[in-house]
Enzyme design. Structure first.
Site, PDB file in Angstrom:
ATOM      1  N   PHE A 250       9.244 -81.570  30.042  1.00  0.00           N
ATOM      2  CA  PHE A 250      10.383 -81.914  29.177  1.00  0.00           C
ATOM      3  C   PHE A 250       9.893 -82.757  27.992  1.00  0.00           C
ATOM      4  O   PHE A 250      10.388 -83.853  27.742  1.00  0.00           O
ATOM      5  CB  PHE A 250      11.452 -82.683  29.968  1.00  0.00           C
ATOM      6  CG  PHE A 250      11.848 -82.012  31.256  1.00  0.00           C
ATOM      7  CD1 PHE A 250      12.773 -80.982  31.259  1.00  0.00           C
ATOM      8  CD2 PHE A 250      11.288 -82.405  32.470  1.00  0.00           C
ATOM      9  CE1 PHE A 250      13.152 -80.365  32.441  1.00  0.00           C
ATOM     10  CE2 PHE A 250      11.656 -81.791  33.660  1.00  0.00           C
ATOM     11  CZ  PHE A 250      12.583 -80.784  33.648  1.00  0.00           C
TER      12      PHE A 250
ATOM     13  N   CYS B 141      18.323 -89.888  32.657  1.00  0.00           N
ATOM     14  CA  CYS B 141      19.170 -90.478  31.615  1.00  0.00           C
ATOM     15  C   CYS B 141      20.635 -90.107  31.842  1.00  0.00           C
ATOM     16  O   CYS B 141      21.456 -90.198  30.942  1.00  0.00           O
ATOM     17  CB  CYS B 141      18.709 -90.044  30.228  1.00  0.00           C
ATOM     18  SG  CYS B 141      18.726 -88.273  29.988  1.00  0.00           S
TER      19      CYS B 141
ATOM     20  N   ARG C  13       7.093 -95.125  27.593  1.00  0.00           N
ATOM     21  CA  ARG C  13       5.926 -94.384  27.084  1.00  0.00           C
ATOM     22  C   ARG C  13       4.706 -95.292  27.051  1.00  0.00           C
ATOM     23  O   ARG C  13       3.603 -94.883  27.404  1.00  0.00           O
ATOM     24  CB  ARG C  13       6.231 -93.834  25.681  1.00  0.00           C
ATOM     25  CG  ARG C  13       7.268 -92.731  25.688  1.00  0.00           C
ATOM     26  CD  ARG C  13       7.291 -91.966  24.382  1.00  0.00           C
ATOM     27  NE  ARG C  13       8.107 -92.593  23.368  1.00  0.00           N
ATOM     28  CZ  ARG C  13       9.370 -92.228  23.067  1.00  0.00           C
ATOM     29  NH1 ARG C  13       9.941 -91.228  23.723  1.00  0.00           N
ATOM     30  NH2 ARG C  13      10.027 -92.836  22.114  1.00  0.00           N
TER      31      ARG C  13
END
Ligand code: SAH
Length: 387
Positions: free
Chosen positions: A221, A330, A206
């Site tokens: 998402f 992930c 991020r």
């Protein structure tokens, strides 16, 4: 403590740095209930102490190479304190981070996340469950939290023959906890949020994409908006998209908490949204694709790769000239190699020229141990459209 005899394959695996011993590599199973056992080879060579799970395919999880180790409160305190020391860098940037990442911190099947003054733990095997009291006491010794919540509602506990519950095991834990990462504030939901209340595992990614974000941004998402909040600082406008209305409600509250007025919230299916934006010729300067694990197991890998390719292909086509795409997976079952192969395929079909600006993985507090592949699951890439 009971003694377990294991075969040569188990011995070699432990020597190669992996703590798991499978059912098929146990020569003589202990008769004792779940807990800790001493592990020996057929020739009587002591390998150490392990957690014993009678119902699991992973029968033993090695804890200590010293067979004389006593797994008391002091032992756990030492392990946990070492994990905390490895995270001093993280603690400077965030008040929410993982304190114990299971096998990667020498505490197999134990997860502990910190949210400010509170801790959320997960005991993920029958063996570790037996040490609940010692672990809670050690966590209190090392971190002195106001409250500890056990988020033991995960499916893997059923395979271990354990009940699935969510309960405060020390002090009290509120429904929402305000935390901060790299100057962005957000509300974690320890009792009912995904994982232990937030996705702590994308913190560094991020920050990475937040630093290059500009113009018109899109966070697909989005969940509670954690990428969107970082994009909002450098961009003119941000679209935070998720298929879950309740997730977006919290994302909205998080935007208000940060005074970010440039985020719009869209409840939609990401596949449909991306397709529609491509059809109407939209362009974005910054895009984030952080989907849930499409490959839940090996069997679903082929379909998952198709899904990843589709969103990435469309994301690439939607980039403005010079625009950035941060994309992640992930899924543990999607290897790093396959992830980049999928991105290359998507890039080839997109008709765009993409440069690779960064290859990323998990943050400091989610260490990936090279000899324990199961400790790693996030793959990330920052791409930039050259044309
Ligand atoms: N980026 C987030 C985590 C994303 S978790 C963070 O860093 O915190 C995955 C999110 O995808 C969930 O919120 C889920 O509601 C959402 N989701 C799942 N399938 C989706 C779909 N087809 N379209 C849009 N959102 C979807």
């Amino acid at each position: 403590m009971d003694t377990v005899i294991v075969n040569r394959r188990a011995e070699q695996r432990w020597a190669a740095g992996h703590p798991w011993i499978f059912r098929s590599d146990v020569v003589q199973r202990p008769t004792s209930p779940a807990g800790a056992v001493r592990v020996e080879t057929a020739r009587g060579l002591p390998l150490g102490v392990a957690l014993w799970s009678p119902k699991s395919e992973i029968s033993l999880r090695m804890l200590d190479g010293d067979s004389r180790a006593e797994l008391d409160r002091t032992w756990w305190r030492r392990r946990i304190a070492a994990a905390v020391r490895r995270r001093t860098v993280v603690a400077k940037a965030a008040t929410a981070y993982r304190v114990v990442h299971g096998e990667a911190d020498g505490c197999p099947s134990l997860v502990c996340d910190r949210y400010g003054e509170y801790l959320v733990v997960q005991l993920l095997s029958a063996g570790i469950e037996q040490y609940r009291a010692e672990i809670i006491a050690a966590l209190v010794d090392v971190l002195d939290p106001v409250g500890i919540l056990a988020r033991n509602d995960v499916p893997v506990r059923t395979r271990e023959g354990l009940p699935r519950t969510v309960e405060a095991v020390h002090g009290q834990v509120p429904r929402e906890i305000e935390v901060e990462e790299n100057g962005v504030r957000y509300l974690a939901a320890p009792w009912d949020g995904q994982k232990t209340g937030a996705f702590l595992d994308q913190r560094e990614n991020r920050a990475l994409v937040g630093a290059v974000s500009r113009g018109r941004a899109l966070d697909c998402f989005s969940y509670h908006g954690s990428f969107a909040l970082h994009l909002a600082r450098g961009s003119d406008t941000v679209t935070a998209l998720d298929s879950s209305g309740p997730a977006l409600e919290r994302a909205r509250a998080n935007a208000a908490l940060n005074g970010s007025a440039n985020i719009e919230f869209v409840e939609a299916d990401a596949f449909e949204f991306l397709r529609a934006r491509e059809a109407d010729g939209s362009r974005y300067d910054t895009i984030v694709l952080d989907p849930p694990a499409f490959a839940k197991n090996r069997q679903s890998l082929t379909g998952a790769v198709r899904g990843y390719k589709e969103i990435n292909l469309r994301g690439m086509r939607l980039l403005a000239e010079g625009g950035y795409l941060f994309t992640a997976s992930c899924s543990f079952h999607l290897s790093r190699g396959l992830f980049f192969e999928m991105l290359a395929d998507a890039a080839a079909d997109s008709g765009r020229t993409l440069s690779l600006r960064a290859i990323t993985g998990q943050p400091h507090d989610h260490p990936e141990i090279i000899t324990i592949p199961e400790t790693g699951y996030i793959k990330g890439a920052l791409l930039q459209a050259v044309d």
